[in-house]
Design a protein around this motif. Structure first.
Motif, PDB file in Angstrom:
ATOM      1  N   LEU A   1       0.752  -1.345  -0.050  1.00  0.00           N
ATOM      2  CA  LEU A   1       0.057   0.086  -0.053  1.00  0.00           C
ATOM      3  C   LEU A   1       0.828   1.331  -0.133  1.00  0.00           C
ATOM      4  N   PRO A   2       1.933   1.126   0.708  1.00  0.00           N
ATOM      5  CA  PRO A   2       2.765   2.630   0.578  1.00  0.00           C
ATOM      6  C   PRO A   2       3.213   2.636  -0.860  1.00  0.00           C
ATOM      7  N   LYS A   3       3.595   1.821  -1.405  1.00  0.00           N
ATOM      8  CA  LYS A   3       4.097   2.074  -2.960  1.00  0.00           C
ATOM      9  C   LYS A   3       3.145   2.477  -3.830  1.00  0.00           C
ATOM     10  N   MET A   4       1.681   2.085  -3.487  1.00  0.00           N
ATOM     11  CA  MET A   4       0.697   2.278  -4.475  1.00  0.00           C
ATOM     12  C   MET A   4       0.405   3.873  -4.081  1.00  0.00           C
ATOM     13  N   ALA A   5       0.303   4.203  -2.847  1.00  0.00           N
ATOM     14  CA  ALA A   5       0.041   5.458  -2.549  1.00  0.00           C
ATOM     15  C   ALA A   5       0.965   6.431  -3.037  1.00  0.00           C
ATOM     16  N   ALA A   6       2.400   6.051  -3.076  1.00  0.00           N
ATOM     17  CA  ALA A   6       3.371   6.953  -3.440  1.00  0.00           C
ATOM     18  C   ALA A   6       3.153   6.917  -4.851  1.00  0.00           C
ATOM     19  N   GLY A   7       2.820   6.104  -5.778  1.00  0.00           N
ATOM     20  CA  GLY A   7       2.597   6.000  -7.123  1.00  0.00           C
ATOM     21  C   GLY A   7       1.241   6.685  -7.651  1.00  0.00           C
ATOM     22  N   ALA A   8       0.199   6.967  -6.715  1.00  0.00           N
ATOM     23  CA  ALA A   8      -1.000   7.342  -6.985  1.00  0.00           C
ATOM     24  C   ALA A   8      -0.848   9.044  -7.234  1.00  0.00           C
ATOM     25  N   ASN A   9      -1.277   9.393  -8.494  1.00  0.00           N
ATOM     26  CA  ASN A   9      -1.221  10.796  -8.837  1.00  0.00           C
ATOM     27  C   ASN A   9      -2.363  11.834  -8.244  1.00  0.00           C
ATOM     28  N   HIS A  10      -3.700  11.309  -8.052  1.00  0.00           N
ATOM     29  CA  HIS A  10      -4.689  11.809  -7.541  1.00  0.00           C
ATOM     30  C   HIS A  10      -4.816  11.979  -6.209  1.00  0.00           C
ATOM     31  N   LYS A  11      -4.648  12.963  -5.392  1.00  0.00           N
ATOM     32  CA  LYS A  11      -4.541  12.917  -3.797  1.00  0.00           C
ATOM     33  C   LYS A  11      -5.694  12.240  -3.096  1.00  0.00           C
ATOM     34  N   ASN A  12      -7.050  12.199  -3.752  1.00  0.00           N
ATOM     35  CA  ASN A  12      -7.847  11.345  -2.973  1.00  0.00           C
ATOM     36  C   ASN A  12      -7.677   9.757  -3.205  1.00  0.00           C
ATOM     37  N   LEU A  13      -7.046   9.405  -4.139  1.00  0.00           N
ATOM     38  CA  LEU A  13      -6.620   7.958  -4.254  1.00  0.00           C
ATOM     39  C   LEU A  13      -5.533   7.922  -3.484  1.00  0.00           C
ATOM     40  N   ARG A  14      -4.403   8.512  -3.293  1.00  0.00           N
ATOM     41  CA  ARG A  14      -3.408   8.498  -2.256  1.00  0.00           C
ATOM     42  C   ARG A  14      -3.891   8.532  -1.076  1.00  0.00           C
ATOM     43  N   ALA A  15      -4.846   9.357  -0.537  1.00  0.00           N
ATOM     44  CA  ALA A  15      -5.537   9.342   0.774  1.00  0.00           C
ATOM     45  C   ALA A  15      -6.164   8.072   1.104  1.00  0.00           C
ATOM     46  N   SER A  16      -7.029   7.446  -0.084  1.00  0.00           N
ATOM     47  CA  SER A  16      -7.616   6.289  -0.022  1.00  0.00           C
ATOM     48  C   SER A  16      -6.638   5.118   0.712  1.00  0.00           C
ATOM     49  N   PHE A  17      -5.506   5.145  -0.179  1.00  0.00           N
ATOM     50  CA  PHE A  17      -4.560   3.962   0.001  1.00  0.00           C
ATOM     51  C   PHE A  17      -3.743   4.128   1.401  1.00  0.00           C
ATOM     52  N   GLU A  18      -3.603   5.422   1.579  1.00  0.00           N
ATOM     53  CA  GLU A  18      -3.110   5.612   3.069  1.00  0.00           C
ATOM     54  C   GLU A  18      -3.864   5.263   4.241  1.00  0.00           C
ATOM     55  N   GLU A  19      -5.176   5.597   4.128  1.00  0.00           N
ATOM     56  CA  GLU A  19      -6.208   5.219   4.964  1.00  0.00           C
ATOM     57  C   GLU A  19      -6.390   3.539   5.142  1.00  0.00           C
ATOM     58  N   HIS A  20      -6.629   3.124   4.011  1.00  0.00           N
ATOM     59  CA  HIS A  20      -6.661   1.591   3.834  1.00  0.00           C
ATOM     60  C   HIS A  20      -5.475   0.828   4.720  1.00  0.00           C
ATOM     61  N   LEU A  21      -4.345   1.451   4.556  1.00  0.00           N
ATOM     62  CA  LEU A  21      -3.210   0.882   5.311  1.00  0.00           C
ATOM     63  C   LEU A  21      -3.488   0.953   6.769  1.00  0.00           C
ATOM     64  N   GLU A  22      -3.943   1.746   7.155  1.00  0.00           N
ATOM     65  CA  GLU A  22      -4.185   1.862   8.812  1.00  0.00           C
ATOM     66  C   GLU A  22      -5.371   0.823   8.950  1.00  0.00           C
ATOM     67  N   VAL A  23      -6.342   0.667   8.199  1.00  0.00           N
ATOM     68  CA  VAL A  23      -7.422  -0.218   8.419  1.00  0.00           C
ATOM     69  C   VAL A  23      -6.991  -1.748   8.302  1.00  0.00           C
ATOM     70  N   THR A  24      -5.908  -1.748   7.202  1.00  0.00           N
ATOM     71  CA  THR A  24      -5.405  -3.192   7.165  1.00  0.00           C
ATOM     72  C   THR A  24      -4.551  -3.451   8.295  1.00  0.00           C
TER      73      THR A  24
END
Length: 168
Positions: free
Chosen positions: A28-51
């Motif tokens: 997930l951190p790699k996916m977040a870093a590779g995301a261009n859209h801030k909302n997508l990046r935030a979604s990946f970062e949020e899901h990391l904590e949920v995971t």
């Protein structure tokens, strides 16, 4: 370990999910870093904590069972994550890559939904209602993540990807 009962299968499936979740935590951190859209990046970062919380729930179940969560490697999740990693390495328009990352993430979510639904049903059959409740909580979170990803795709990311393709 010989799988001779539903209980044995339940434990093996839980170990597989535990492996999958830990692979996701690394990806997930790699996916977040590779995301261009801030909302997508935030979604990946949020899901990391949920995971991370989902892993804690699994550890609670293993403790209750007197079992260790390790000893199994989820090959299915490994393949799904590898596909996402390949996408991150592609020379792609950032908006198009985001659309692809959503697809990769949704494939992961669908895999998890299937896995958690299966073990939740096993827990119910085994009379482990406390486990079933914990697993249902995770199942609900995975479904919510899938829905959020769909909304991100429909409400911006895919439209931006379409525009990016047209202007190339």
């Amino acid at each position: 370990m010989a799988i001779e009962s539903l209980q044995d299968l339940y434990i093996e499936e839980l170990k597989d999910i535990y492996s999958a979740e830990n692979q996701i935590i690394k990806a997930l951190p790699k996916m977040a870093a590779g995301a261009n859209h801030k909302n997508l990046r935030a979604s990946f970062e949020e899901h990391l904590e949920v995971t991370r919380e989902q892993v804690k729930r699994l550890e609670t179940i293993f403790t209750d069972l007197g079992e260790k969560p390790t000893g199994k490697h989820c090959k299915g999740m490994e393949g799904l994550i590898e596909e996402g990693k390949d996408l991150l390495e592609e020379d792609a328009d950032p908006d198009v890559r985001d659309a692809g990352l959503i697809g990769a993430a949704q494939r992961v979510e669908h895999y998890e939904i299937a896995a958690y639904g299966t073990v939740r049903n096993m827990a119910l059959q085994l009379g482990l209602t406390n486990h079933a409740e914990l697993l249902q909580q995770t199942l609900d979170e995975e479904g919510a993540t899938d829905k959020r990803l769909t909304e991100l795709a429909e409400n911006g990311v895919n439209k931006d990807a379409l525009i990016g393709r047209r202007t190339s």
